[in-house]
Design a protein around this motif. Sequence first.
Motif, PDB file in Angstrom:
ATOM      1  N   SER A   1      44.925  50.039  41.002  1.00 38.17           N
ATOM      2  CA  SER A   1      44.020  50.361  42.146  1.00 38.17           C
ATOM      3  C   SER A   1      44.812  50.191  43.444  1.00 38.17           C
ATOM      4  O   SER A   1      44.277  50.928  44.299  1.00 38.17           O
ATOM      5  CB  SER A   1      42.583  49.791  42.346  1.00 38.17           C
ATOM      6  OG  SER A   1      42.960  48.134  42.411  1.00 38.17           O
ATOM      7  N   GLY A   2      45.700  49.452  43.323  1.00 35.60           N
ATOM      8  CA  GLY A   2      46.319  49.062  44.426  1.00 35.60           C
ATOM      9  C   GLY A   2      45.773  48.191  45.454  1.00 35.60           C
ATOM     10  O   GLY A   2      46.020  48.172  46.823  1.00 35.60           O
TER      11      GLY A   2
ATOM     12  N   HIS B   1      35.996  47.932  35.560  1.00 31.45           N
ATOM     13  CA  HIS B   1      36.741  47.267  36.296  1.00 31.45           C
ATOM     14  C   HIS B   1      38.135  47.949  36.140  1.00 31.45           C
ATOM     15  O   HIS B   1      38.776  48.265  34.981  1.00 31.45           O
ATOM     16  CB  HIS B   1      36.871  46.124  35.757  1.00 31.45           C
ATOM     17  CG  HIS B   1      37.923  44.947  36.498  1.00 31.45           C
ATOM     18  ND1 HIS B   1      37.763  44.691  37.868  1.00 31.45           N
ATOM     19  CD2 HIS B   1      39.260  44.568  36.190  1.00 31.45           C
ATOM     20  CE1 HIS B   1      38.956  44.010  38.180  1.00 31.45           C
ATOM     21  NE2 HIS B   1      39.756  44.042  37.240  1.00 31.45           N
ATOM     22  N   ILE B   2      38.897  48.141  37.301  1.00 36.85           N
ATOM     23  CA  ILE B   2      40.145  48.825  37.195  1.00 36.85           C
ATOM     24  C   ILE B   2      41.283  47.832  37.577  1.00 36.85           C
ATOM     25  O   ILE B   2      40.847  46.991  38.681  1.00 36.85           O
ATOM     26  CB  ILE B   2      40.152  49.972  38.364  1.00 36.85           C
ATOM     27  CG1 ILE B   2      39.241  51.140  37.877  1.00 36.85           C
ATOM     28  CG2 ILE B   2      41.581  50.456  38.441  1.00 36.85           C
ATOM     29  CD1 ILE B   2      39.150  52.035  38.829  1.00 36.85           C
ATOM     30  N   PRO B   3      42.226  47.426  36.964  1.00 39.14           N
ATOM     31  CA  PRO B   3      43.221  46.286  37.396  1.00 39.14           C
ATOM     32  C   PRO B   3      43.660  46.592  38.809  1.00 39.14           C
ATOM     33  O   PRO B   3      43.912  47.885  39.058  1.00 39.14           O
ATOM     34  CB  PRO B   3      44.426  46.641  36.343  1.00 39.14           C
ATOM     35  CG  PRO B   3      43.727  47.293  35.027  1.00 39.14           C
ATOM     36  CD  PRO B   3      42.748  48.205  35.822  1.00 39.14           C
ATOM     37  N   ALA B   4      43.949  45.391  39.528  1.00 38.44           N
ATOM     38  CA  ALA B   4      44.419  45.755  40.743  1.00 38.44           C
ATOM     39  C   ALA B   4      45.684  46.210  41.163  1.00 38.44           C
ATOM     40  O   ALA B   4      46.033  47.103  41.718  1.00 38.44           O
ATOM     41  CB  ALA B   4      44.254  44.025  41.447  1.00 38.44           C
ATOM     42  N   ARG B   5      46.569  45.938  40.057  1.00 37.33           N
ATOM     43  CA  ARG B   5      47.727  46.795  39.985  1.00 37.33           C
ATOM     44  C   ARG B   5      47.980  48.260  39.890  1.00 37.33           C
ATOM     45  O   ARG B   5      48.652  48.780  40.628  1.00 37.33           O
ATOM     46  CB  ARG B   5      49.021  46.137  39.122  1.00 37.33           C
ATOM     47  CG  ARG B   5      48.340  46.205  37.520  1.00 37.33           C
ATOM     48  CD  ARG B   5      49.379  45.769  36.617  1.00 37.33           C
ATOM     49  NE  ARG B   5      48.882  45.665  35.289  1.00 37.33           N
ATOM     50  CZ  ARG B   5      48.585  46.458  34.502  1.00 37.33           C
ATOM     51  NH1 ARG B   5      48.323  47.655  34.793  1.00 37.33           N
ATOM     52  NH2 ARG B   5      48.082  46.093  33.199  1.00 37.33           N
TER      53      ARG B   5
ATOM     54  N   TRP C   1      38.395  34.060  39.096  1.00 34.65           N
ATOM     55  CA  TRP C   1      38.989  35.549  39.377  1.00 34.65           C
ATOM     56  C   TRP C   1      38.170  35.933  40.662  1.00 34.65           C
ATOM     57  O   TRP C   1      37.451  36.714  40.519  1.00 34.65           O
ATOM     58  CB  TRP C   1      38.940  36.422  38.115  1.00 34.65           C
ATOM     59  CG  TRP C   1      39.640  37.606  37.946  1.00 34.65           C
ATOM     60  CD1 TRP C   1      40.475  38.164  39.071  1.00 34.65           C
ATOM     61  CD2 TRP C   1      39.748  38.444  36.748  1.00 34.65           C
ATOM     62  NE1 TRP C   1      40.986  39.136  38.613  1.00 34.65           N
ATOM     63  CE2 TRP C   1      40.748  39.395  37.385  1.00 34.65           C
ATOM     64  CE3 TRP C   1      39.156  38.586  35.619  1.00 34.65           C
ATOM     65  CZ2 TRP C   1      40.903  40.448  36.415  1.00 34.65           C
ATOM     66  CZ3 TRP C   1      39.743  39.637  35.038  1.00 34.65           C
ATOM     67  CH2 TRP C   1      40.342  40.516  35.215  1.00 34.65           C
ATOM     68  N   LEU C   2      38.837  35.885  41.641  1.00 30.51           N
ATOM     69  CA  LEU C   2      38.228  36.188  42.964  1.00 30.51           C
ATOM     70  C   LEU C   2      38.249  37.858  43.351  1.00 30.51           C
ATOM     71  O   LEU C   2      37.225  38.219  43.843  1.00 30.51           O
ATOM     72  CB  LEU C   2      39.120  35.593  44.243  1.00 30.51           C
ATOM     73  CG  LEU C   2      39.212  34.119  44.049  1.00 30.51           C
ATOM     74  CD1 LEU C   2      40.091  33.696  45.235  1.00 30.51           C
ATOM     75  CD2 LEU C   2      37.922  33.613  44.222  1.00 30.51           C
ATOM     76  N   ASN C   3      39.190  38.668  42.694  1.00 29.03           N
ATOM     77  CA  ASN C   3      39.057  40.021  42.788  1.00 29.03           C
ATOM     78  C   ASN C   3      38.916  40.884  41.429  1.00 29.03           C
ATOM     79  O   ASN C   3      39.177  41.755  41.215  1.00 29.03           O
ATOM     80  CB  ASN C   3      40.205  40.528  43.528  1.00 29.03           C
ATOM     81  CG  ASN C   3      41.688  40.520  42.768  1.00 29.03           C
ATOM     82  OD1 ASN C   3      41.623  39.645  41.904  1.00 29.03           O
ATOM     83  ND2 ASN C   3      42.595  41.389  43.141  1.00 29.03           N
ATOM     84  N   GLY C   4      38.194  40.027  40.585  1.00 26.99           N
ATOM     85  CA  GLY C   4      37.914  40.279  39.305  1.00 26.99           C
ATOM     86  C   GLY C   4      36.478  41.007  39.244  1.00 26.99           C
ATOM     87  O   GLY C   4      35.807  41.228  40.013  1.00 26.99           O
ATOM     88  N   PRO C   5      36.155  41.349  38.137  1.00 27.07           N
ATOM     89  CA  PRO C   5      34.907  41.870  37.784  1.00 27.07           C
ATOM     90  C   PRO C   5      33.677  41.060  37.985  1.00 27.07           C
ATOM     91  O   PRO C   5      33.771  40.034  38.363  1.00 27.07           O
ATOM     92  CB  PRO C   5      34.855  42.419  36.287  1.00 27.07           C
ATOM     93  CG  PRO C   5      35.609  41.479  35.611  1.00 27.07           C
ATOM     94  CD  PRO C   5      36.745  41.029  36.699  1.00 27.07           C
ATOM     95  N   ALA C   6      32.484  41.646  38.170  1.00 24.74           N
ATOM     96  CA  ALA C   6      31.203  40.973  38.422  1.00 24.74           C
ATOM     97  C   ALA C   6      31.299  40.258  39.735  1.00 24.74           C
ATOM     98  O   ALA C   6      30.738  39.090  39.924  1.00 24.74           O
ATOM     99  CB  ALA C   6      31.051  39.626  37.480  1.00 24.74           C
TER     100      ALA C   6
END
Length: 103
Positions: free
Chosen positions: A98-99, A92-96, A31-36
Amino acid sequence: MKPFEVTIDDELFRISERRQPDGGLSYDFAWLNGPAGGAYGFTVGKFAAGSAGHTPDDTARMTEDELLDEVRGFVESFHELGGIGEEDFPEHIPARISGQLEQ
């Protein structure tokens, strides 16, 4: 299979195929833009019942649609109420939302 990247709900994953120590196929989802810091992900594999510990490649190999379904299901369950995200990664804020689609 060559590794490839997919985006589901603005969440970016790299999918790669890997052989397990027993020789069976599995798939890693980074998950490249995920948490951690992008170090979080998961692994899946298909195994045939009664295969005596080894599932033939033609049974274990997953289609692109199956791989995308795995990502979609993971993202949905991660962000649902009581999901892993809420419990283990509350910051962690979902990318959808957070934009941001970060790499």
